[in-house]
Design an enzyme around this catalytic site. Sequence first.
Site, short mmCIF file in Angstrom:
data_model
loop_
_atom_site.label_atom_id
_atom_site.label_comp_id
_atom_site.label_asym_id
_atom_site.label_seq_id
_atom_site.Cartn_x
_atom_site.Cartn_y
_atom_site.Cartn_z
N MET A 13 0.85 -1.20 0.00
CA MET A 13 0.00 0.00 0.00
C MET A 13 0.87 1.23 0.00
SD MET A 13 -3.02 -1.20 2.66
CE MET A 13 -1.91 -2.15 3.74
N MET A 14 0.72 2.04 -1.03
CA MET A 14 1.52 3.25 -1.16
C MET A 14 1.30 4.18 0.03
SD MET A 14 3.35 2.95 -3.84
CE MET A 14 3.95 4.63 -4.05
N GLN A 65 7.58 -5.03 -3.98
CA GLN A 65 6.75 -4.86 -5.16
C GLN A 65 7.39 -3.85 -6.10
OE1 GLN A 65 2.79 -2.79 -5.54
NE2 GLN A 65 2.09 -4.86 -6.05
N CYS A 95 -2.23 -1.38 -10.03
CA CYS A 95 -2.42 0.00 -9.57
C CYS A 95 -3.02 0.85 -10.68
CB CYS A 95 -1.09 0.58 -9.12
SG CYS A 95 -1.24 2.29 -8.51
N LYS A 134 0.80 -9.29 -9.14
CA LYS A 134 -0.45 -8.85 -8.52
C LYS A 134 -1.24 -8.08 -9.56
CE LYS A 134 -2.43 -6.79 -4.36
NZ LYS A 134 -3.31 -5.74 -4.90
N HIS A 166 -6.53 -8.97 -7.14
CA HIS A 166 -7.50 -8.04 -6.54
C HIS A 166 -8.79 -8.22 -7.33
CE1 HIS A 166 -8.38 -3.73 -4.93
NE2 HIS A 166 -9.49 -4.45 -5.03
N ASN A 206 -7.33 -10.86 -3.08
CA ASN A 206 -7.26 -9.58 -2.39
C ASN A 206 -8.50 -8.78 -2.78
OD1 ASN A 206 -5.67 -6.52 -3.20
ND2 ASN A 206 -6.04 -7.17 -1.12
N GLY A 207 -8.87 -7.83 -1.93
CA GLY A 207 -9.95 -6.92 -2.27
C GLY A 207 -11.15 -7.05 -1.35
N GLY A 208 -11.40 -6.03 -0.52
CA GLY A 208 -12.60 -5.99 0.29
C GLY A 208 -12.68 -6.97 1.43
#
Length: 336
Positions: A13-14, A65, A95, A134, A166, A206-208
């Site tokens: 996560m940036m 990453q 991204c 990813k 994701h 990944n995701g939610g």
Amino acid sequence: MPYPAHRFSVAPMMEWTDRHCRVFHRLLTRRALLYTEMVTAQAVIHGPRERLLGFSQSEHPVALQLGGSEPKALAEAARIAADWGYDEINLNCGCPSDRVQDGRFGACLMAEPALVADCVAAMKAAVEVPVTVKCRIGIDDQDPEAALDALVEAVAAAGTDAVWVHARKAWLKGLSPKENRTIPPLDYDRVRRLKARRPDLFIGINGGIADLDTAEALAAELDGVMLGRAAYQNPGLLAAVDRRFYGAEADTDVFAAVEDFLAYAEARLGEGVPLQAMTRHILGLFAGRPGARRWRQILTVESHKPGAGTEVIRAALAALSARGEGEFVAGDGVAA
């Protein structure tokens, strides 16, 4: 080499998963795979490597990453990262930010599976550690059935060790990066179908994923789960990861983790790192516990003051203890 059994990971996560964040997360879970923020291949090659790549040995297993779309540059960056000791190199194909698109990497690479395969093949030839991808399930008007299969087939043929998906589309036209994290609907079934089609390949999702119950259910069907915002905003849930995903006998003692983080923070303060750069990652630790608001308030206000030291964290702990009642179960509460 076979891809390790990374049943649980914390997403890259940036501006969030920097080295201080990762050290804190490692104090809560000894087994989860941790990811860096995305770093571009060109930055790795030409930039300040200690600042970009430096990490504590306590962080293992930790993955870097990379962002990029030039096979030669990615191979060189991967080689540098492997020499620094990273356990995995991950290529960002998910991204959706404008800056990333302008650099021809991130989610826009979903439209160029052959190029992604070339990138993966170049990195695999350069390093012995796992190389993973990813991605999203598709972008813009792509059909997720065709788009995801095309990318996965290409990178699998190139030798990728794992694909983390994701489970949303990314809309590169019309949605901001923030909106792309929530507005495109989740499609876990699409990832399940991918796994059924490729039982030989490590497929993580990944995701939610907002809680460990959901994560466990998904892990039972797939090879791994990756939590992002929930793990960052409510890190207390990480204290139960080793028990629930790796067979540890008990949850991590979150108070002991804070004590260990105090020692880490004290050392970094001596190197000139401002306290706020570290305390911002622990604000949500006690979500759901009486006194959590006061904990966040003290850390937020006091950590910014000139000369702030670890006494701020101790004061926040004292305020929490004074307000807390009853037994606190790690991971209770919800992400902010």
